[in-house]
Design a protein around this motif. Structure first.
Motif, PDB file in Angstrom:
ATOM      1  N   UNK A   1       0.789  -1.231   0.000  1.00 31.78           N
ATOM      2  CA  UNK A   1       0.000   0.000   0.000  1.00 31.78           C
ATOM      3  C   UNK A   1       0.814   1.271   0.000  1.00 31.78           C
ATOM      4  N   UNK A   2       2.061   1.225  -0.429  1.00 34.13           N
ATOM      5  CA  UNK A   2       2.863   2.443  -0.514  1.00 34.13           C
ATOM      6  C   UNK A   2       2.300   3.359  -1.591  1.00 34.13           C
ATOM      7  N   UNK A   3       2.555   4.659  -1.477  1.00 35.51           N
ATOM      8  CA  UNK A   3       2.014   5.590  -2.486  1.00 35.51           C
ATOM      9  C   UNK A   3       2.592   5.319  -3.876  1.00 35.51           C
ATOM     10  N   UNK A   4       1.764   5.505  -4.879  1.00 39.30           N
ATOM     11  CA  UNK A   4       2.194   5.254  -6.244  1.00 39.30           C
ATOM     12  C   UNK A   4       3.110   6.364  -6.739  1.00 39.30           C
ATOM     13  N   UNK A   5       3.951   6.005  -7.702  1.00 39.48           N
ATOM     14  CA  UNK A   5       4.795   7.000  -8.347  1.00 39.48           C
ATOM     15  C   UNK A   5       3.933   7.936  -9.186  1.00 39.48           C
ATOM     16  N   UNK A   6       4.306   9.191  -9.196  1.00 42.60           N
ATOM     17  CA  UNK A   6       3.595  10.168 -10.016  1.00 42.60           C
ATOM     18  C   UNK A   6       4.270  10.209 -11.382  1.00 42.60           C
ATOM     19  N   UNK A   7       3.535   9.833 -12.401  1.00 44.00           N
ATOM     20  CA  UNK A   7       4.094   9.832 -13.746  1.00 44.00           C
ATOM     21  C   UNK A   7       4.199  11.252 -14.280  1.00 44.00           C
ATOM     22  N   UNK A   8       4.973  11.414 -15.329  1.00 45.14           N
ATOM     23  CA  UNK A   8       5.125  12.726 -15.959  1.00 45.14           C
ATOM     24  C   UNK A   8       3.784  13.265 -16.432  1.00 45.14           C
TER      25      UNK A   8
ATOM     26  N   UNK B   1       0.649  21.951   0.249  1.00 48.95           N
ATOM     27  CA  UNK B   1      -0.622  22.605   0.572  1.00 48.95           C
ATOM     28  C   UNK B   1      -1.793  21.621   0.575  1.00 48.95           C
ATOM     29  N   UNK B   2      -1.533  20.375   0.208  1.00 45.89           N
ATOM     30  CA  UNK B   2      -2.579  19.363   0.196  1.00 45.89           C
ATOM     31  C   UNK B   2      -3.413  19.334  -1.059  1.00 45.89           C
ATOM     32  N   UNK B   3      -2.992  20.084  -2.083  1.00 46.45           N
ATOM     33  CA  UNK B   3      -3.775  20.132  -3.324  1.00 46.45           C
ATOM     34  C   UNK B   3      -3.608  18.867  -4.152  1.00 46.45           C
ATOM     35  N   UNK B   4      -2.442  18.226  -4.038  1.00 44.92           N
ATOM     36  CA  UNK B   4      -2.167  17.001  -4.798  1.00 44.92           C
ATOM     37  C   UNK B   4      -1.445  16.025  -3.878  1.00 44.92           C
ATOM     38  N   UNK B   5      -1.438  14.714  -4.217  1.00 47.42           N
ATOM     39  CA  UNK B   5      -0.689  13.747  -3.403  1.00 47.42           C
ATOM     40  C   UNK B   5       0.803  14.035  -3.437  1.00 47.42           C
ATOM     41  N   UNK B   6       1.491  13.710  -2.360  1.00 42.05           N
ATOM     42  CA  UNK B   6       2.935  13.929  -2.299  1.00 42.05           C
ATOM     43  C   UNK B   6       3.651  13.069  -3.323  1.00 42.05           C
ATOM     44  N   UNK B   7       4.713  13.608  -3.849  1.00 46.45           N
ATOM     45  CA  UNK B   7       5.494  12.904  -4.864  1.00 46.45           C
ATOM     46  C   UNK B   7       6.498  11.988  -4.179  1.00 46.45           C
ATOM     47  N   UNK B   8       6.624  10.747  -4.709  1.00 44.92           N
ATOM     48  CA  UNK B   8       7.585   9.786  -4.170  1.00 44.92           C
ATOM     49  C   UNK B   8       8.962  10.107  -4.731  1.00 44.92           C
ATOM     50  N   UNK B   9       9.910  10.367  -3.846  1.00 46.94           N
ATOM     51  CA  UNK B   9      11.258  10.730  -4.273  1.00 46.94           C
ATOM     52  C   UNK B   9      12.146   9.492  -4.374  1.00 46.94           C
TER      53      UNK B   9
END
Length: 645
Positions: free
Chosen positions: A252-259, A299-307
């Motif tokens: 259940x880890x957060x998904x990667x944010x694609x381009x 700001x909570x507008x979008x999910x955090x990006x996985x680094x």
């Protein structure tokens, strides 16, 4: 006395009446499910029916599967029906007696869908395994083979001892062994069944081993408690992205944010020409895009990006394993050992099968090329129309079958007739064209090429452009099946035998007859042969006719499995010339060696690259070019004066 008799009779009938109502009573317990069945709900009903042991259950299941069961609307009772002039005759499911006749609207037909009918068929198999009808028992075994399940093991084992048909009994034992290997509750029985599978080469047995050894990927924080196949190393067995995708799926880890997702998120949050405080004009820079997105995430507008650092931390925390679905380690160890043994034996048999294919192809090339080897060797004529003599032989066989409907008799007639027709055509061609072009190879090549085109067009005018059937006799249908890996069609075997017969016949003619002696003399030294009273022109004519006649017989043999068209000769002329050149011009043994080499090489390339048959032809030509560079006179070169010509 009569009263006592009546009472006894009533008492005797009580158990019969009670038994007669047992199936209906059982059906009423599941009335709603039977009336409106689904694949998810029908299981308990079928289990109850099978467990009841009632002799009327098989007939009900068959009728239910065939949509022949009706429910009476007024009370929900189930009946079989029969259409009459007055409506529907309702037949009792227990006694088989007609109860009453009702209007067609008074009863509702039960219509199970395809999924339900499949479940009913599986339940019905258990009864059909011991059916008196051999066909029904065979169908039941076939159904089990198509859909193996653990519930079939006990009924199958129970039906083996009383099976009267030897072949079907062996098949039942085989399937029972497969089912035991997968589903038996006794580990020792499973291992024994797996060991039995290791001694056979059947596709079903290999599939069973593969199912036992089925694996899946698992992510754990420590050592796995399951049946481990292998611990996976990131960078070798899994890429970073594949490993993190497993963490997303299983942990259940957060998904990667694609381009693309990042771009869409930025577009959706443009405010006053800026996104996350960064002007839109600067978003061509990937780093600025990431910075803007991270600001939006804070700001909570979008999910955090996985680094990348977060990914490294997650990958270091977890262990990635490939584990067996089968929990018993002893069973998987036995299955792995059996699979290794089977794969070794399959490889050996595949090589044997490939060798048979190569021999079969070599025999075809030998038949097609041996006539050319004779004419080319004796006369030095490059006959580009040789393929058309093959085509003429095939069409001769087709014409014979139009008049002789018995395929065996037509084949017996066609072989000598094809020789006669193509022998005459070859003699005519030699007398009319070739004799005037001896020692002029270029003119001979062009002339025979023109004759080739003319013969093709003549065949099109007579027989049309569509392929014509040359049907083989019934005893040549099918294949000789040695095991599940090795098999060869009977037609190929017949062609191989025919090639051996021709080899023996040609060797006899060339070594033991006067014609053969004169042919060899003309081949070695035409002038000296002429001075000894041999007519070289006559020998050349007979030799050309003999080579053409053999091509005609080859055409009949090839036409039994290949398409018979006006262009069929073009498919074999190139291989025929390559066979003759590689084997050694003018030598029967050389032709045999050349055919064997070319057939083996072509089948080997096709096995290495089965999806591209054109590659085999390309590599074959390159191989022959290289071979001729090292051995220009072929595998078996002529000796004596002719060798220097």
């Amino acid at each position: 006395m009569i009263r006592i008799f009546t009472m006894v009779l009533a008492l005797l009938c009580l158990p019969l009446s009670a038994h007669a109502q047992e199936l209906q009573s059982l059906l009423q317990e599941h009335q709603k499910t039977i009336a409106k069945p689904s694949r998810k709900t029908v299981g308990p009903v079928l289990e109850a029916l099978v467990a009841s042991g009632l002799p009327t259950v098989p007939q009900f299941l068959e009728s239910w599967q065939g949509k022949e069961v009706y429910s009476r609307k007024e009370d929900g009772l189930f009946f079989y029906t029969k259409k009459t002039s007055d409506g529907l005759a309702l037949i009792d499911v227990d006694t088989g007696a007609t109860v009453t006749t009702v209007d067609t609207k008074a009863a509702k037909q039960i219509k199970p869908n395809g999924g339900v009918r499949k479940e009913i068929a599986s339940a019905l198999v258990q009864f059909q395994l011991s059916d008196p009808d051999l066909t029904r028992r065979t169908d039941a075994v076939t159904a089990i083979a198509r859909n193996m399940s653990g519930s079939m093991l006990a009924p199958l084992l129970g039906s083996i001892e009383g099976e009267p048909d030897t072949e079907l009994k062996a098949r039942k034992e085989q399937l029972a062994n497969y089912l035991s290997a997968r589903f038996s509750e006794d580990a020792d029985q499973r291992i024994a069944a797996i060991q039995n599978i290791s001694s056979v080469l059947s596709v079903e047995g290999r599939a069973v081993l593969a199912q036992i050894l089925e694996t899946e990927l698992e992510v754990t924080e420590g050592a796995t408690e399951r049946n481990l196949d292998a611990a996976l190393v990131i960078g070798e067995d899994l890429t970073r992205s594949e490993a993190y995708a497993l963490l997303v799926e299983q942990k259940g880890l957060p998904e990667l944010v694609s381009e693309n997702d990042l771009r869409l998120a930025l577009e959706a949050n443009v405010d006053g020409g800026k996104v996350g405080g960064i002007p839109v004009a600067q978003l061509d820079d990937l780093n600025k895009r990431a910075e803007a997105y991270d600001t939006l995430a804070e700001s909570g507008a979008v999910p955090a990006r996985v680094t990348a650092a977060m990914i490294d931390e997650a990958l270091a925390k977890y262990q990635f394993n490939r584990v067996f679905v089968e929990a018993d380690r002893v069973v998987t160890a036995a299955a792995s050992k059996a699979q290794s043994s089977v794969q070794t034996r399959v490889g050996v048999n595949q090589f044997f099968d490939l060798s048979l294919d190569a021999i079969s192809l070599a025999s075809i090339y030998f038949l097609a090329a041996v006539g050319l080897a004779i004419t080319f060797g004796v006369m030095g004529v490059i006959n580009m129309a040789h393929g058309e003599f093959i085509m003429m032989g095939a069409y001769t066989g087709y014409v014979v079958q139009q008049f002789v409907p018995n395929y065996t008799a037509s084949l017996i007639v066609a072989l000598p007739l094809a020789f006669i027709v193509t022998f005459a055509a070859g003699v005519a061609m030699e007398r009319l064209v070739i004799r005037w072009l001896y020692n002029r190879p270029l003119e001979t090549l062009l002339a025979t090429f023109g004759i080739s085109i003319a013969l093709q067009q003549l065949a099109k005018n007579i027989f049309g452009t569509q392929a014509r059937p040359l049907t083989s006799p019934g005893w040549l249908d099918g294949a000789w099946i040695i095991n599940d890996v090795v098999q060869i069609s009977y037609i190929r075997i017949a062609i191989f035998v025919l090639a051996l017969l021709f080899l023996a016949l040609l060797l006899f003619i060339l070594k033991k007859t006067r014609l053969g002696l004169e042919v060899r003399a003309v081949t070695q030294n035409p002038r000296m042969a002429a001075s000894m009273g041999i007519n070289p022109d006559k020998i050349k004519m007979m030799t050309f006719g003999l080579g053409s006649g053999i091509a005609g017989i080859a055409g009949v043999a090839i036409g039994l499995f290949a398409k018979v068209t006006s262009e069929m000769g073009s498919d074999y002329i190139v291989q025929s010339f390559m066979t003759v050149v590689v084997g050694g011009v003018g030598n029967v043994w050389g032709t045999l060696a050349g055919a064997a080499m070319i057939g083996t090489f072509q089948k080997g390339v096709e096995w290495l690259n089965p999806s591209n048959t054109l590659a085999a032809q390309t590599y074959l030509i390159l191989f022959i070019i290289l071979f001729i560079q090292f051995r220009p006179k072929g595998i078996i070169a002529l000796k004596g004066r002719a060798a220097g010509d």
